[in-house]
Scaffold this motif. Sequence first.
Motif, PDB file in Angstrom:
ATOM      1  N   SER A  48       0.715  -1.292  -0.033  1.00  0.00           N
ATOM      2  CA  SER A  48      -0.003  -0.043   0.024  1.00  0.00           C
ATOM      3  C   SER A  48       0.837   1.258   0.059  1.00  0.00           C
ATOM      4  O   SER A  48       2.088   1.167   0.649  1.00  0.00           O
ATOM      5  CB  SER A  48      -0.959   0.031   1.086  1.00  0.00           C
ATOM      6  N   LYS A  64      -6.616  -5.268  -0.212  1.00  0.00           N
ATOM      7  CA  LYS A  64      -7.568  -4.973  -0.187  1.00  0.00           C
ATOM      8  C   LYS A  64      -8.830  -5.406   0.812  1.00  0.00           C
ATOM      9  O   LYS A  64      -8.817  -6.465   0.887  1.00  0.00           O
ATOM     10  CB  LYS A  64      -8.327  -4.675  -1.507  1.00  0.00           C
ATOM     11  N   THR A  68      -5.226  -0.881   5.971  1.00  0.00           N
ATOM     12  CA  THR A  68      -5.516   0.682   5.818  1.00  0.00           C
ATOM     13  C   THR A  68      -4.377   1.187   6.052  1.00  0.00           C
ATOM     14  O   THR A  68      -3.766   1.130   7.025  1.00  0.00           O
ATOM     15  CB  THR A  68      -6.621   0.952   6.600  1.00  0.00           C
ATOM     16  N   SER A  70      -2.788   5.155   6.369  1.00  0.00           N
ATOM     17  CA  SER A  70      -2.954   6.543   7.013  1.00  0.00           C
ATOM     18  C   SER A  70      -1.693   7.318   7.133  1.00  0.00           C
ATOM     19  O   SER A  70      -0.592   6.676   7.553  1.00  0.00           O
ATOM     20  CB  SER A  70      -3.934   6.507   7.915  1.00  0.00           C
TER      21      SER A  70
END
Length: 126
Positions: A48, A64, A68, A70
């Motif tokens: 990612s 996916k 996640t 960030s």
Amino acid sequence: VQLQASGGGLVQTGGSLRHSCAASGFTFEHYAIGWFRQAPGKEREGVSCINISDGSIYIADSAKGRFTISSDNAKNTVYLQMNNLKPEDTAVYYCAAIRGYWLVHAGWNKIAYDYWGQGTLVTVSS
């Protein structure tokens, strides 16, 4: 220049871990920070990436729905939250930085990334 990665460990299948990558020595908001992983005997692969310069996010199919990414720009830190971990997620995880404007051209091309953090081992037991 430094990318300080942390957050690896041993976890059972279905568990969660969170990686952190703290950047210093370069202009964080001009870069994209990506996470790669390398399993034993396999090529290093992209997982990612977040482009700090424009907020865009890229995620590999294998991640996916489970991982996640960030960022906390005030702390120059990128996080990778990994949920529902599977044994096939076992690997050494690396963070890396690439110029934000170059990301769309380079994608997961490892050669294009300017800086790399040290790897952190994630082991997912079945």
